[in-house]
Design an enzyme around this catalytic site. Structure first.
Site, PDB file in Angstrom:
ATOM      1  N   GLU A   6       0.840  -1.198   0.000  1.00 52.17           N
ATOM      2  CA  GLU A   6       0.000   0.000   0.000  1.00 52.17           C
ATOM      3  C   GLU A   6       0.878   1.252   0.000  1.00 52.17           C
ATOM      4  O   GLU A   6       1.749   1.390   0.855  1.00 52.17           O
ATOM      5  CB  GLU A   6      -0.917  -0.022   1.227  1.00 52.17           C
ATOM      6  N   LEU A  36      -6.016  -1.828  -0.640  1.00 51.45           N
ATOM      7  CA  LEU A  36      -5.867  -1.940   0.818  1.00 51.45           C
ATOM      8  C   LEU A  36      -6.286  -3.337   1.274  1.00 51.45           C
ATOM      9  O   LEU A  36      -7.343  -3.515   1.876  1.00 51.45           O
ATOM     10  CB  LEU A  36      -6.753  -0.844   1.416  1.00 51.45           C
ATOM     11  N   GLU A  80      -4.357  -6.732   2.747  1.00 49.66           N
ATOM     12  CA  GLU A  80      -3.126  -7.413   3.156  1.00 49.66           C
ATOM     13  C   GLU A  80      -3.107  -8.885   2.767  1.00 49.66           C
ATOM     14  O   GLU A  80      -2.046  -9.441   2.454  1.00 49.66           O
ATOM     15  CB  GLU A  80      -2.912  -7.270   4.660  1.00 49.66           C
ATOM     16  N   GLN A 111       2.125  -2.152   5.634  1.00 51.90           N
ATOM     17  CA  GLN A 111       2.378  -0.763   6.025  1.00 51.90           C
ATOM     18  C   GLN A 111       2.798  -0.611   7.491  1.00 51.90           C
ATOM     19  O   GLN A 111       3.701   0.153   7.808  1.00 51.90           O
ATOM     20  CB  GLN A 111       1.143   0.080   5.720  1.00 51.90           C
ATOM     21  N   ALA A 125       3.288  -3.423  10.935  1.00 51.82           N
ATOM     22  CA  ALA A 125       3.209  -4.835  11.333  1.00 51.82           C
ATOM     23  C   ALA A 125       1.844  -5.145  11.932  1.00 51.82           C
ATOM     24  O   ALA A 125       1.338  -6.258  11.810  1.00 51.82           O
ATOM     25  CB  ALA A 125       4.310  -5.174  12.333  1.00 51.82           C
ATOM     26  N   PHE A 129      -0.873  -4.472  10.862  1.00 55.53           N
ATOM     27  CA  PHE A 129      -1.865  -4.796   9.834  1.00 55.53           C
ATOM     28  C   PHE A 129      -1.528  -6.076   9.083  1.00 55.53           C
ATOM     29  O   PHE A 129      -2.070  -6.348   8.007  1.00 55.53           O
ATOM     30  CB  PHE A 129      -2.028  -3.610   8.871  1.00 55.53           C
ATOM     31  N   ILE A 130      -0.665  -6.865   9.644  1.00 53.70           N
ATOM     32  CA  ILE A 130      -0.305  -8.131   9.019  1.00 53.70           C
ATOM     33  C   ILE A 130      -1.340  -9.213   9.356  1.00 53.70           C
ATOM     34  O   ILE A 130      -1.419 -10.236   8.674  1.00 53.70           O
ATOM     35  CB  ILE A 130       1.117  -8.557   9.455  1.00 53.70           C
ATOM     36  N   PRO A 154      -4.600  -9.605   8.931  1.00 56.20           N
ATOM     37  CA  PRO A 154      -5.497 -10.120   7.882  1.00 56.20           C
ATOM     38  C   PRO A 154      -4.793 -11.108   6.945  1.00 56.20           C
ATOM     39  O   PRO A 154      -5.446 -11.891   6.269  1.00 56.20           O
ATOM     40  CB  PRO A 154      -5.914  -8.851   7.112  1.00 56.20           C
ATOM     41  N   HIS A 213      -0.310   0.887  16.047  1.00 61.81           N
ATOM     42  CA  HIS A 213       0.832   1.307  15.229  1.00 61.81           C
ATOM     43  C   HIS A 213       2.115   1.122  16.027  1.00 61.81           C
ATOM     44  O   HIS A 213       3.090   1.841  15.832  1.00 61.81           O
ATOM     45  CB  HIS A 213       0.698   2.763  14.778  1.00 61.81           C
TER      46      HIS A 213
END
Ligand SMILES: Cc1ncc(C[n+]2csc(CCOP(=O)(O)OP(=O)(O)O)c2C)c(N)n1
Ligand SMILES: Cc1ncc(C[n+]2csc(CCOP(=O)(O)OP(=O)(O)O)c2C)c(N)n1
Ligand SMILES: [Mg+2]
Ligand SMILES: [Mg+2]
Lengths: 327, 372, 327, 372
Positions: free
Chosen positions: C29, C58, C60, C82, C84, C86-87, C89, C129
């Site tokens: 992304e 968007l 993953e 983007q 970690a 969000f890993i 999914p 984040h």
């Protein structure tokens, strides 16, 4: 008291809780007319109807995500993931959402949801119908993880899980469904979460296990007892929150500890137990904290020769006990 | 927020009548939009002044948000918002204070007690679902809320909103499918602002409208101009009626604009041209709705000035309040991992849990606190 | 040699590898025109074009799943997640698919893919984040997990990761991107996977760390050195496969060990290190294997007071060293 | 498999001409379908006889599978199959032996060397992607393969197939969207047999056709009767042409039937009525295609008997071969976790890695092997 199989205890507890509290619903793949691929929900559809026993589409993220929402709006969903191996598509919903809802909202929202899933190998299920997945979730603050080993505990802990105000992952070793029997009282007793059980008192070595391995540990304890080795078996029952007191008291008494788990060895759940003992019972240790666990390959292979190679069994545990005893 | 203007809004202008509302409603929407814009602008001022470290805003989305939240019943229906949903939250019961205490991450922030980043609004008192950062997860929470509403026969409707970029996540597919099968009282609002951070819609989708996906689930998909407040309202009203009548979900796509960078961490000039940015102002919902209300005689110049002054006072007061409110205390930081406290979740009293060689250290829990 | 920031080392290595091997592509992304939210891919789009630098939607799971497929058909994808956080999914694609492809196909297919993701706290990123996610993946046989702490290692290990024939998760502590500088040779040197580094030799206590914590451990070692405590710092660099030899040799020499990690304590990555040491270096231990780690709450809270409370820092590590030294 | 019949199939009947094929092609397809059915039936026999513990089969799906795989180039294009894809795999280069060694999980099984459950076909020699159990994951692998084909300009097409139940997974949404944006040479085949184990399609989808979703991605969605082999072929041929021409992906939905229980572990009478099960036989693709070829004069009675005999001989031989082949060896079981061996991945030589108190145990690796 009635003698029940492991799965009967689960099925009947589900039915009882649904009778007792109409906010309890069951959802998952094939849980309706078919009664689940292992028949854990057999009969619920007939008794409670399709509003409360929901055959979902083949979508694990939806099963968990919608359960989270439903739990926030007054229900107590009991979701079934058909095999623990198929929980991974729901990982984000479990780890990012269910686990954090209460903390991130500063106690504004809670997620009283139970996710049941059959786990474990030795049933000729190969890489994707044999997994132990507890380590992934036991690492996550905000989730509770329960793995019962007897019909009594399954009933008592499932009842506590359903009534709990936080998300509980309830893993059932599928090899035990029909092979394990035990007494289960008729009344709606509970077994509280967060309490381990000493299932075999002993003095020389503590063996810590859960699920199917708790049975194998008992078998191994009996075998080595004949050789004069006194083993204390601790069945953890709840993996998180962990009953540290029972674990540490036992090891402080025996001075030696073997941790047994079926999952891959590296960073499996037992690694935390070993670490806690190594740090908090160091002065009492008369030998290294050791582990018997699954080898580090990406899943249980199918062919029976390979499956036997993979699986921890009573002999391997007994062997580990003997070596630790001789230390 | 919904305070009635003295002598104003009591009537029903032609414009109000045309959408079945009162002037009070129209002015209420206007006030929400104006407040959302003003609080948003304040956030950027505070950010530039170094008072708050991060801003993510809803400028350009406010018209659609206020209008679409309007037909939902406060403290009865549910909304699972997203990080741009300031106007949605204000329309649904939150106050400027609630937004600003979240910006400052103060203990009293009703969304998270200062635990979450700004933009992660949600509070139980208003049936606004607490939001996380991974996009589109709230989709399934709203679907589950709608499922519970149906099973419990509460008559509630659940709405969620998200960007067009987020609508490509798998959870959206799974959720729309389930909501459609069970005809749940559910509404998905896609606020399509043409970008997912820097990625233009042409690289996000192969179709012009996200709403084109609705038919694949057997539900209505509606596209509305997000700068046209009353059109947005109408679409939402219809969707709420459908939902309440047991006719199932609706997908509403509002074409909106992102007037700011993605967030205070983003430099949008790297991927958007000056001309594009300039042209945006033409689609700003705030002046357009203001003009519409003026033309309809609902908003006089005097009333506008009064509202503007009230909004400013409200936000000044809220800023002051948030700025001076107390930080959360670390002594509370272990709380609410679970509903109960679990002492075993605390790290060991450092010094090894009272080994026999360490008897003196046993129970030295103050050291343990320092150690983490 | 040139002095580079951590992120410059990464960016330039990506560019070099893309120049060297046209099968290397970058996807994720905002990696294109924007050059990534941290600018790790800045300039690649201009140099290599949109075929090789792909701004994905968007999604993953798609990013990882399509990388797996592309890797099977001749490319070497370097995917960026983007954050970690969000890993998750993509958890199913990583754990069920990437990790097992070679094993399940009996070496028929491999997945030469690198997944880069910024991780870690202390940057005011709050619950979503700031996460450390290495424990989830380091548990999975079939995945490799790399966490460099210097620009030199970042370049050398990233090169090895891209050239590796198996899936590598490459986590970059985002607080280090611009705050850490170091010498990086111009030529295309590599640092092999699976080798830890002793970054501060010492005799009394081994401190094991990685990523940002490897820096904090060095700072702590300097602080306690003034007090006469000699610390050996081991920077793991690759978390899996683990360089057990370096870890065990150091602990067998010093007799004491403190394991440091930023992630939640319970079943975090350090638990495996503690377990290995407790089992395999037991006889050499002059004190318990101890841990300094993040508290067990579901994420780093945002408010700076709470964030400071959460984060491990040099002072907390020094404190842990002092207590262990006094044991 | 594709062995030419002596004197037969050389020509081009009207039927073959109508789809631009030769009689040899039609007979080739027929042979694949007949072989798939026969090997499948053999699996059930072996299962009931206690020779193999588990069966999951493709009976009822074979016509669509053989026809749809036909226009793809073997050992050039790619297929990511699913657990019912026996005919797909046979059409794409696998042999009856390969299916049966997988059933017996023998070392020589080309899909997994006996590591995976039967039904998890795939091998590199035939560009058939190794399959896992979690459904729909292969969607993204096929999309990625198509992406690589496009970037590398190989001209390859990637196809994947799955059930209609699986098509509701999030990965399908993400994959279709991406494939459409980049106009990838990709084909999604949904073999809709009306059930996901016990769950009827009415509880899986709110629309009649999965193909209705295609328009939401801006790609063609085609519904075909899966018992009508040549219609399936035509749809696939068109999709392959589109893909090869750079015009992007196609979704083909074949309405098929599941002639057996979900697997050997399933009791389908619990959720399917006797009448329903009986009626299924009418949509069986095998007799229907046979009749079609007979009517067209492509398949004579004699030829049919020859093929049947050859198929039976092939499967007898394959069964015998698989039954007597060697099991994989546990000494190989740690192999191929990674491309290289990592000794540190082995458990410690039990007895504590050679502590000074344990010098005697050091290096006792045979014990270590036992201990795991
Ligand atoms: C799962 C996940 N991946 C990545 C991100 C980082 N991220 C935050 S917002 C955003 C773009 C969202 O775009 P869109 O949905 O169109 O909403 P918009 O911001 O344009 O309103 C991205 C990529 C995230 N929050 N969650
Ligand atoms: C992610 C996942 N969840 C659950 C399962 C268990 N499961 C195997 S096949 C199946 C039904 C699949 O239905 P469909 O996609 O329609 O294919 P069919 O079997 O009907 O051909 C289910 C639920 C699985 N394999 N993977
Ligand atoms: Mg957007
Ligand atoms: Mg089906």
């Amino acid at each position: 008291m009635a003698l029940k199989t492991f799965i009967e205890a689960i099925r009947e507890t589900l039915a009882e809780e649904m009778r007792r509290d109409e906010s309890v619903i069951v959802l998952g793949e094939d849980v309706g007319l078919k009664g689940g691929v292992f028949l854990a929900t057999d009969g619920l559809y007939a008794e409670f109807g399709e509003d409360r026993v929901i055959d979902t589409p083949l979508t694990e993220s939806l099963i968990v995500g919608a359960s989270i929402g439903a739990a926030m709006n007054g229900l107590r969903p009991v979701a079934e993931i058909q095999f623990a191996d198929f929980i991974h598509p729901a990982f984000n919903q479990l780890v990012s959402e269910a686990a954090r809802m209460r903390y991130r909202s500063n106690n504004g929202f809670g997620v009283p949801m139970t996710v049941r899933a059959p786990y474990g190998g030795g049933v000729h299920g190969a890489l994707y119908h044999s997994q132990s997945v507890e380590a992934f979730f036991a690492h996550v603050p905000g989730l509770k993880v329960v793995i019962p080993s007897t019909p009594y505990d399954a009933a008592g802990l499932l009842r506590s899980s359903i009534r709990d105000d936080d998300p509980v992952l309830f893993f059932e070793h599928k090899k035990m469904y029909r092979s394990v029997r035990g007494d289960v009282p008729a009344a709606g007793f509970t077994v509280p979460l967060g309490q381990a059980a000493i299932t075999h008192p002993g003095t020389q070595i503590t063996v810590i296990a859960y699920g199917l391995m708790a049975h194998y540990a008992l078998e191994a304890a009996d075998v080595v007892a004949e050789e004069g080795i006194s083993v204390e078996v601790v069945d953890l029952r709840t993996l998180r929150p962990l009953d540290k007191d029972t674990v540490l008291s036992s090891v402080r008494k025996t001075g030696k500890c073997l941790v047994v788990y079926e999952d891959n060895r590296f960073l499996g759940y037992g690694a935390e137990i070993c670490s806690i003992i190594a740090e908090e019972a160091f002065d009492y240790l008369d030998g290294p904290v050791t582990r018997i666990a699954g080898p580090d390959v990406p899943g249980v292979p199918y062919n029976h020769v390979l499956e036997d190679w993979f699986m921890v069994n009573p002999e391997k545990i007994a062997d580990g006990i003997r070596k630790l005893a001789a230390y | 927020m919904a305070k009635a203007e003295p002598g104003a809004g009591a009537g029903v202008s032609d414009l109000a009548a045309s959408v079945g509302l009162t002037d009070e409603d129209l002015l209420g929407m206007y006030r929400v939009i104006a407040t959302a814009r003003a609080v948003d602008e304040r956030m950027w001022v505070l950010n530039r002044a170094g008072r708050i470290p991060f801003v993510i805003s809803g400028q350009g989305h406010e018209g659609a948000q206020a209008a679409i939240a309007w037909p939902l019943k406060r403290q009865f229906d549910w909304i699972a918002p997203f990080y741009r949903s300031i106007a949605t939250c204000l329309a649904f019961g939150m106050q400027a204070r609630d937004i600003l205490t979240a910006q400052y991450a103060k203990a009293i922030d009703p969304s998270s007690g200062g635990r979450q980043m700004p933009g992660h609004y949600g509070n139980v008192a208003n049936n606004l679902v607490s939001l996380s950062s991974p996009v589109a997860t709230q989709m399934l929470h709203a679907v589950g809320i709608a499922l519970a509403a149906k099973i419990r026969k509460t008559g509630q409707v659940a709405m969620t909103s998200m960007g067009e970029g987020s609508s490509n996540q798998g959870d959206v597919h799974e959720g729309l499918n389930f909501a459609a099968i069970h005809k749940l009282p559910f509404i998905l609002v896609v606020e399509n602002n043409g970008y997912a951070i820097s990625v233009p819609v042409s690289k996000q989708l192969a179709v012009a409208d996200v709403a084109a996906r609705a038919s694949g689930y057997g539900i209505p998909g509606v596209v509305v101009d997000g700068a046209d407040v009353l059109t947005c309202y109408r679409a939402a009203r219809d969707a709420v009626e459908r939902a309440r009548a047991g006719e199932g979900p609706t997908l509403i796509e509002a074409k909106v604009i992102r007037l700011t960078a993605h967030s205070s961490d983003d430099q949008q000039t790297k991927y958007r041209s000056e001309e594009e940015l300039k042209a945006l102002r033409e689609s700003d919902p705030l002046p357009r709705f203001r003009a519409e209300l003026q033309d309809a005689g609902v908003l006089t110049e005097e009333l506008e000035a009064t509202i503007a002054a009230e909004v400013k006072a409200d936000i000044d007061e809220a800023t002051e309040y948030a700025e001076t409110a107390a930080d959360p205390s670390p002594s509370e930081a272990m709380k609410w991992v679970y509903a109960e406290d679990w002492p075993s979740e605390e790290p060991p009293a450092w010094g090894f849990g009272g080994g026999h060689g360490m008897a003196g250290h046993e129970g030295d829990t103050s050291a343990a606190k320092d150690a983490v």
